[in-house]
Scaffold this motif. Structure first.
Motif, mmCIF file in Angstrom:
data_model
loop_
_atom_site.group_PDB
_atom_site.id
_atom_site.type_symbol
_atom_site.label_atom_id
_atom_site.label_comp_id
_atom_site.label_asym_id
_atom_site.label_seq_id
_atom_site.Cartn_x
_atom_site.Cartn_y
_atom_site.Cartn_z
ATOM 1 N N LYS A 103 -3.732 20.554 26.501
ATOM 2 C CA LYS A 103 -4.616 20.060 27.224
ATOM 3 C C LYS A 103 -5.321 19.172 26.188
ATOM 4 O O LYS A 103 -5.279 19.043 24.815
ATOM 5 C CB LYS A 103 -5.469 20.814 27.419
ATOM 6 C CG LYS A 103 -5.074 22.109 27.643
ATOM 7 C CD LYS A 103 -7.078 23.480 28.729
ATOM 8 C CE LYS A 103 -6.237 24.548 28.802
ATOM 9 N NZ LYS A 103 -7.750 25.724 28.175
ATOM 10 N N THR A 104 -5.731 17.451 26.881
ATOM 11 C CA THR A 104 -6.517 16.461 26.463
ATOM 12 C C THR A 104 -7.872 17.124 26.415
ATOM 13 O O THR A 104 -7.780 18.298 26.747
ATOM 14 C CB THR A 104 -5.673 15.528 27.957
ATOM 15 O OG1 THR A 104 -7.030 15.706 29.046
ATOM 16 C CG2 THR A 104 -4.489 15.672 28.020
ATOM 17 N N ASP A 105 -7.877 16.006 25.427
ATOM 18 C CA ASP A 105 -9.668 16.031 25.264
ATOM 19 C C ASP A 105 -10.213 16.751 27.090
ATOM 20 O O ASP A 105 -11.480 17.332 27.214
ATOM 21 C CB ASP A 105 -10.214 15.386 25.085
ATOM 22 C CG ASP A 105 -10.002 15.666 22.902
ATOM 23 O OD1 ASP A 105 -9.275 16.614 23.230
ATOM 24 O OD2 ASP A 105 -9.750 14.561 21.934
ATOM 25 N N TRP A 106 -9.787 15.780 27.973
ATOM 26 C CA TRP A 106 -10.627 15.610 28.881
ATOM 27 C C TRP A 106 -10.008 17.076 30.038
ATOM 28 O O TRP A 106 -11.661 17.540 30.762
ATOM 29 C CB TRP A 106 -10.293 14.457 30.088
ATOM 30 C CG TRP A 106 -10.605 13.258 29.090
ATOM 31 C CD1 TRP A 106 -9.894 12.195 28.561
ATOM 32 C CD2 TRP A 106 -12.581 12.471 28.946
ATOM 33 N NE1 TRP A 106 -11.329 11.041 27.960
ATOM 34 C CE2 TRP A 106 -12.428 11.432 28.244
ATOM 35 C CE3 TRP A 106 -13.092 13.142 29.667
ATOM 36 C CZ2 TRP A 106 -13.051 10.545 27.783
ATOM 37 C CZ3 TRP A 106 -14.517 12.776 29.191
ATOM 38 C CH2 TRP A 106 -14.320 11.083 28.569
ATOM 39 N N GLU A 107 -9.237 17.362 30.102
ATOM 40 C CA GLU A 107 -8.239 18.291 30.459
ATOM 41 C C GLU A 107 -9.903 20.042 29.853
ATOM 42 O O GLU A 107 -10.303 20.307 30.663
ATOM 43 C CB GLU A 107 -7.408 19.150 30.268
ATOM 44 C CG GLU A 107 -6.535 17.889 31.236
ATOM 45 C CD GLU A 107 -5.082 17.860 31.180
ATOM 46 O OE1 GLU A 107 -4.246 17.663 31.972
ATOM 47 O OE2 GLU A 107 -4.764 18.473 29.680
ATOM 48 N N ARG B 60 -5.202 26.396 32.331
ATOM 49 C CA ARG B 60 -5.045 25.196 31.902
ATOM 50 C C ARG B 60 -5.059 23.743 32.266
ATOM 51 O O ARG B 60 -4.775 22.970 31.709
ATOM 52 C CB ARG B 60 -3.284 24.815 33.415
ATOM 53 C CG ARG B 60 -1.742 25.936 32.832
ATOM 54 C CD ARG B 60 -1.021 25.438 34.025
ATOM 55 N NE ARG B 60 -1.645 24.839 35.441
ATOM 56 C CZ ARG B 60 -2.063 25.247 36.048
ATOM 57 N NH1 ARG B 60 -0.984 26.381 36.845
ATOM 58 N NH2 ARG B 60 -2.470 25.012 38.166
ATOM 59 N N GLY B 61 -6.547 23.599 32.672
ATOM 60 C CA GLY B 61 -7.200 22.567 32.447
ATOM 61 C C GLY B 61 -6.532 21.893 33.519
ATOM 62 O O GLY B 61 -6.991 20.235 33.620
ATOM 63 N N LYS B 62 -5.868 22.405 34.879
ATOM 64 C CA LYS B 62 -5.185 20.780 35.558
ATOM 65 C C LYS B 62 -5.502 21.110 36.597
ATOM 66 O O LYS B 62 -5.598 22.512 37.700
ATOM 67 C CB LYS B 62 -3.592 21.037 35.435
ATOM 68 C CG LYS B 62 -3.458 20.667 33.812
ATOM 69 C CD LYS B 62 -2.701 19.850 33.948
ATOM 70 C CE LYS B 62 -2.146 19.784 32.390
ATOM 71 N NZ LYS B 62 -1.689 18.230 31.885
#
Length: 74
Positions: free
Chosen positions: A4-8, A51-53
């Motif tokens: 995951k990216t920091d933003w996700e 997933r944070g998506k």
């Protein structure tokens, strides 16, 4: 699997925190989303948050569904 990216991660944690703060489970969120015309399954929500998506529109819909008037970003 991609990390995951920091933003996700931040988006997922923000939504999870709001759900916890409001005392709303994933199954209750499904019902609340249905009340505002959004058809989701609990498994889909669980996967999106894991997933944070997910889209900004999904985040806003969830916040609206749980009647979250403000969120803390820090």
């Amino acid at each position: 699997m991609a990390e995951k990216t920091d933003w996700e991660l931040k988006a997922a944690n923000l939504l999870k925190a709001e759900l916890k703060r409001k005392g709303v489970t994933y199954s209750q969120l499904v019902e609340k989303l249905a009340d505002i015309g959004i058809d989701e399954r609990e498994a889909n929500i669980r996967n999106k948050l894991s997933r944070g998506k997910f889209t900004a529109a999904f985040l806003l819909a969830c916040l609206e569904a749980i009647d979250s008037q403000s969120v803390r970003l820090d």
